[in-house]
Design an enzyme around this catalytic site. Sequence first.
Site, PDB file in Angstrom:
ATOM      1  N   HIS A 152     -76.378  40.240  43.458  1.00 36.82           N
ATOM      2  CA  HIS A 152     -75.232  39.307  43.302  1.00 36.82           C
ATOM      3  C   HIS A 152     -74.183  39.522  44.576  1.00 36.82           C
ATOM      4  O   HIS A 152     -73.900  38.259  45.080  1.00 36.82           O
ATOM      5  CB  HIS A 152     -74.689  39.443  42.073  1.00 36.82           C
ATOM      6  N   GLU A 153     -73.622  40.658  44.801  1.00 36.90           N
ATOM      7  CA  GLU A 153     -72.533  40.695  46.080  1.00 36.90           C
ATOM      8  C   GLU A 153     -73.155  40.328  47.114  1.00 36.90           C
ATOM      9  O   GLU A 153     -72.485  39.729  47.930  1.00 36.90           O
ATOM     10  CB  GLU A 153     -71.974  42.190  45.714  1.00 36.90           C
TER      11      GLU A 153
ATOM     12  N   CYS B 134     -69.645  35.157  37.346  1.00 34.89           N
ATOM     13  CA  CYS B 134     -69.129  35.514  38.964  1.00 34.89           C
ATOM     14  C   CYS B 134     -67.690  35.131  38.900  1.00 34.89           C
ATOM     15  O   CYS B 134     -67.224  33.754  38.168  1.00 34.89           O
ATOM     16  CB  CYS B 134     -69.763  34.465  39.755  1.00 34.89           C
TER      17      CYS B 134
ATOM     18  N   HIS C 288     -73.264  36.998  48.222  1.00 37.21           N
ATOM     19  CA  HIS C 288     -71.946  36.343  48.612  1.00 37.21           C
ATOM     20  C   HIS C 288     -71.792  36.685  50.301  1.00 37.21           C
ATOM     21  O   HIS C 288     -71.097  35.649  50.812  1.00 37.21           O
ATOM     22  CB  HIS C 288     -70.742  37.046  47.889  1.00 37.21           C
TER      23      HIS C 288
END
Length: 190
Positions: free
Chosen positions: A141-142, A99, A145
Amino acid sequence: MAVRPVVITGDPVLHRPAAKVARFDEDLRVLVEDMYETMDAAHGVGLAAPQIGVGLRIFTYTFPNDDGVPPRGVLVNPVLTPGRTSQDAPDQDEESEGCLSVPGHSWPLKRAEWVRVAGFDVAGDPVDFEATGWFARVMQHEYDHLDGKLYVDRLNERWGRKARRAVKAEGWGRPGHSWTPGVDEDPFGH
């Protein structure tokens, strides 16, 4: 267009849910262009707006895939629906993630092998697709965020301990840390 500093774990913007984008305007277009520039300079496969200190529900990606989805894009106000995630231990060689906000480190994490993603592009036009394999991993993953989570928050106990020790050893975990892709030394060795 400009490369922006990437904030590191501990910055409050990374640890709280991002706000929905309300206006699809020139300011949004400029922000997205800056995100692409920053992602490319960092050699990343994705970048969420909170990673550059902007608490909005936007992420960019660049990832070749076999799902018929353009390999480069942006998602604004996305909704992600994941498939099932195996309860097996993650494979250190095949399932390790990194990351840009935990620069230079990677740890294994189980993710769903399939997701459905819906949202909007930078012009406000609808986007809807399915992603599989590593492309699905990038999407998850994104998206995390945008909900104030880093992948290290999802690690199992073994890898979570290692991540916490590494963050402490780096002096992170509090506000004030960032790195600028293309200016600072590349923490991933690209």
